[in-house]
Design an enzyme around this catalytic site. Sequence first.
Site, PDB file in Angstrom:
ATOM      1  N   ARG A   1       2.767   8.035  17.508  1.00 52.18           N
ATOM      2  CA  ARG A   1       3.308   6.744  17.825  1.00 52.18           C
ATOM      3  C   ARG A   1       4.517   6.459  18.889  1.00 52.18           C
ATOM      4  O   ARG A   1       4.433   5.384  19.250  1.00 52.18           O
ATOM      5  CB  ARG A   1       4.152   6.592  16.224  1.00 52.18           C
ATOM      6  CG  ARG A   1       5.328   7.343  16.218  1.00 52.18           C
ATOM      7  CD  ARG A   1       6.151   6.995  14.809  1.00 52.18           C
ATOM      8  NE  ARG A   1       7.322   6.333  15.237  1.00 52.18           N
ATOM      9  CZ  ARG A   1       8.254   6.378  14.422  1.00 52.18           C
ATOM     10  NH1 ARG A   1       8.223   6.509  13.027  1.00 52.18           N
ATOM     11  NH2 ARG A   1       9.438   5.649  14.995  1.00 52.18           N
TER      12      ARG A   1
ATOM     13  N   LYS B   1       2.707   4.647   1.124  1.00 53.14           N
ATOM     14  CA  LYS B   1       3.163   5.192   2.343  1.00 53.14           C
ATOM     15  C   LYS B   1       2.827   6.727   2.115  1.00 53.14           C
ATOM     16  O   LYS B   1       3.582   7.436   1.369  1.00 53.14           O
ATOM     17  CB  LYS B   1       4.752   5.120   2.571  1.00 53.14           C
ATOM     18  CG  LYS B   1       5.142   5.566   3.970  1.00 53.14           C
ATOM     19  CD  LYS B   1       6.647   4.932   4.058  1.00 53.14           C
ATOM     20  CE  LYS B   1       7.295   5.260   5.470  1.00 53.14           C
ATOM     21  NZ  LYS B   1       6.834   6.389   6.004  1.00 53.14           N
TER      22      LYS B   1
ATOM     23  N   GLU C   1       0.828  -1.302  -0.021  1.00 56.91           N
ATOM     24  CA  GLU C   1      -0.008   0.001   0.200  1.00 56.91           C
ATOM     25  C   GLU C   1       0.972   1.280   0.031  1.00 56.91           C
ATOM     26  O   GLU C   1       2.066   1.165   0.144  1.00 56.91           O
ATOM     27  CB  GLU C   1      -0.927   0.005   1.239  1.00 56.91           C
ATOM     28  CG  GLU C   1      -0.361  -0.084   2.643  1.00 56.91           C
ATOM     29  CD  GLU C   1      -1.257  -0.452   3.535  1.00 56.91           C
ATOM     30  OE1 GLU C   1      -1.999   0.550   3.693  1.00 56.91           O
ATOM     31  OE2 GLU C   1      -1.448  -1.451   4.316  1.00 56.91           O
TER      32      GLU C   1
ATOM     33  N   ARG D   1       1.966   9.516  11.778  1.00 61.66           N
ATOM     34  CA  ARG D   1       1.400   8.016  12.310  1.00 61.66           C
ATOM     35  C   ARG D   1       0.773   8.263  13.555  1.00 61.66           C
ATOM     36  O   ARG D   1       1.181   8.928  14.413  1.00 61.66           O
ATOM     37  CB  ARG D   1       2.563   7.078  12.471  1.00 61.66           C
ATOM     38  CG  ARG D   1       1.840   5.724  12.798  1.00 61.66           C
ATOM     39  CD  ARG D   1       2.022   4.770  11.455  1.00 61.66           C
ATOM     40  NE  ARG D   1       1.602   3.318  11.895  1.00 61.66           N
ATOM     41  CZ  ARG D   1       2.292   2.434  11.919  1.00 61.66           C
ATOM     42  NH1 ARG D   1       3.653   2.752  12.033  1.00 61.66           N
ATOM     43  NH2 ARG D   1       1.944   1.010  12.313  1.00 61.66           N
TER      44      ARG D   1
END
Lengths: 551, 336
Positions: free
Chosen positions: A249, A229, A227, A234
């Site tokens: 994250r 990026k 997929e 994040r």
Amino acid sequence: MKPFAELLDRLVLTPSRNGKIRLLVDYFGATPDPDRGYALAAITRDLDIPGVKPGILRALITERMDEVLFGYSYDYVGDLAETVSLVWPEPEEPVRANRDPSLSEVVETFLETTRSDGPAVLTDLLDRLDSSGRYAAIKLFTGGMRIGVSARLAKQALAQFGDKDVTEIEEMWHGLELPYEDLFAWLEGRADKPEHGALALFRPVMLATALEEPDYDKIVPETYAAEWKWDGIRVQLVAEGERRRVYSRTGDDIGHSFPDLLEAMDFEGSIDGELLVGHPESHDDQQAVGTFSDLQQRLNRKTVSAKLMKSHPVFVRAYDLLSEGEEDLRALPFTERRRKLEAFIARLDPSRFDISDQIAFADWGELNDLRENPPHPIIEGVMIKRHESAYVPGRPKGEWFKWKRDPFTVDAVLMYAQRGHGKRSSFYSDYTFGVWTLDEEDRQILVPVGKAYFGFTDAELKQIDKYVRDNTVDRFGPVRSVKATPESGLVLEIAFEGLQSSSRHKSGVAMRFPRVSRLRWDKPSAEADTLDNLKRLLDENRGKASRVRPA
Amino acid sequence: MRASDLLHTRPEGLYCPPGDFFIDPVQPVERALITHGHADHARPGHTKVLSSDQTLDIMAIRYGEDFCVERQIAPLGETLDLNGVQITFRPAGHVLGSCQIVVEKDGTRIVASGDYKRRQDPTCLPFEVVPCDVFITEATFALPVFRHPDTTEEIARLIESVRRFPERAHVVGAYALGKAQRVIKMLRDGGHDAPIYIHGAMQKLCDYYVSQGIDLGELRPATIDRKQKDQFAGAIIVGPPSAFADRWARRFPDPVACFASGWMRIRQRARQRGVELPLILSDHSDWDELCETIHETGCSEVWVTHGREEALVRWCELQGIKARPLHLVGYEDENE
């Protein structure tokens, strides 16, 4: 208070990460409960003292000294806590109790203090401490330690202290309570791991390793999914019962910056995804996803205006589903989690949540082509995930890979060099570089476009250092201006991840993650790149989706 | 006579028209009176120089014997006459040979104190308070944030750190004239008997201090002996602050960077310089000492030279003492 004050003083002056961890580990080992717990909370900024506010400091000090002299002092030092700790007039007759108050006495007194008795309590305390102690005491309630220790680093020190994995600590962190006695008992092997009943805790994030050449052959469509990026940040969204959380994250709660997103988190479960700015439903690429600089408008804000939420709406592009209702999905294979994720996202507000599309690819070569020519400027590469992979904290080998676009490069000329810190303090290791442009009189001049302080080997550092010393034309404190003319100058090949237009820089462009990729001793300075080259790149690439406007 | 007729500023420095001389001029002049040997106060190229014998010696060491055409020694405490102006040199307690210069005519007395401190210093004579009408003071540390702690304790912290990290070298940045010798002498007084290594730029000045009866113990040049690998482990090395930015500093494995200066009172200052062990140790007066000294001289007017003039002028105003900055250019305070 003395051991805590000394810890702060030493952390400020210790540049190396390992050195800081060692100081923290030693402190945790030598300090009893509950002092060490309060110190930990102060450093991770989890200590909230509502009754004592920074505002009363100024009032207290200007009752004791001339306001103008205090103003000069504050201007000079630049840090309110430090200034007050230094200028606080020590009482003629020492009112110091025969012993130093412990950190927990100080914190517990602060916590019991109401706003009305704050000034009296603080005065009494400051009169009893020396200047280091005053600094530490003030830092407890003003926040922002400025000691170069992040919450993450403190957690790493805890992990080292207890010989545990840092993800275990991150996972339990938001369920722990001051002064963390159960945490320390577990770290010292005196008790079981703390059990928590709290809801909406952070789940340590699974990360990808960079794809290296030996891995290329493994990437076959039968075993791996791919997929895009996306270039946002994040995040992990957790909603359980009444509690909704947006975590970074590293497990920091950043929800206060995103009330629009929190409101839309009308689900029970936890999603792993990328936080982006834009209108995901739009068919116009530029409207759909904004640039990283658009996203930056929304980061690290204590409060966010309605206007900004309208002009820069955030949404989450979901990568993974970690729990649904009360069911923990992390042990399931990726394909199964993905199937559940698709159904989960379909039920949510499409202007706030969508799913990260998977990319079909026949072989490695095709994936490589896709990586090099992504369909959207905000894509920074591809992610490759093994179908069978469980969701495991950290960077397990062979499970997830990130394969970034090759960086951009530019040949720039070294203009200024600054001395480094710590081990590098006798080396000129921070470089400002520029590219050519023309001034009003059509002469070639260099305009700075960025700064880099890594990417070179130790041997190369020595060579550049020598070059800087031999070619210095001017000095400003720790900075040297280096000879840089079309006839003479050192060309550095700079690699970077992207360009942003910037009104703060004279050149009008700002680089992301610039680093020195090669030293071009061979290249004549006059043949380095021009600002026009860079601006062309800006137009061609990342500049495409330069601003997001309400759809 | 009006004080401003006796002394006022010119581009070259502080000038006395009736006596036709300058104090600490920053450009070459016919007659210069020098307070002390630091490079921004004592410059080469004047025709006649009047100063303490030690300051003259130091100038000769730094600039060569021909740093001026004619030297004249000002014996401490003796009043000389220069064109009808009475001149007296009195100790300032700053570095070896440092003096205040008392300038007097027709009942008006001005004290140009140069740089000074009030703390005890085993390497020079202590400051003497001279009552006066106008006191000219420096303002290097003229902010209430600067309160130097007890000097002996700072030295004790250095000795303690050496004891705690016997495998590391302690590299101390200290100004080559005055501060370096004071640090070494105080280390000796504090019981540190081991050889101390010094940067080459300090050798001659250290030798001179020794010749003036100040025992600095065993000093060795901080040069590398290839046969002896761990020669600097546990050792104290003293060098000028500028040498830390230099390749010179790389010869010491895992050094503890120390810096002996009044600036070390400010954490972020120490941090910016990459200092691990700040030693708050100054040859200048701290805020309280500047204020006390002004009171003790009983002066009715204060002129402030270099540093944080505005704060000291403000303090004088609050005390009802007339004060103004002199706006002299050419003096540094960063290298203290």
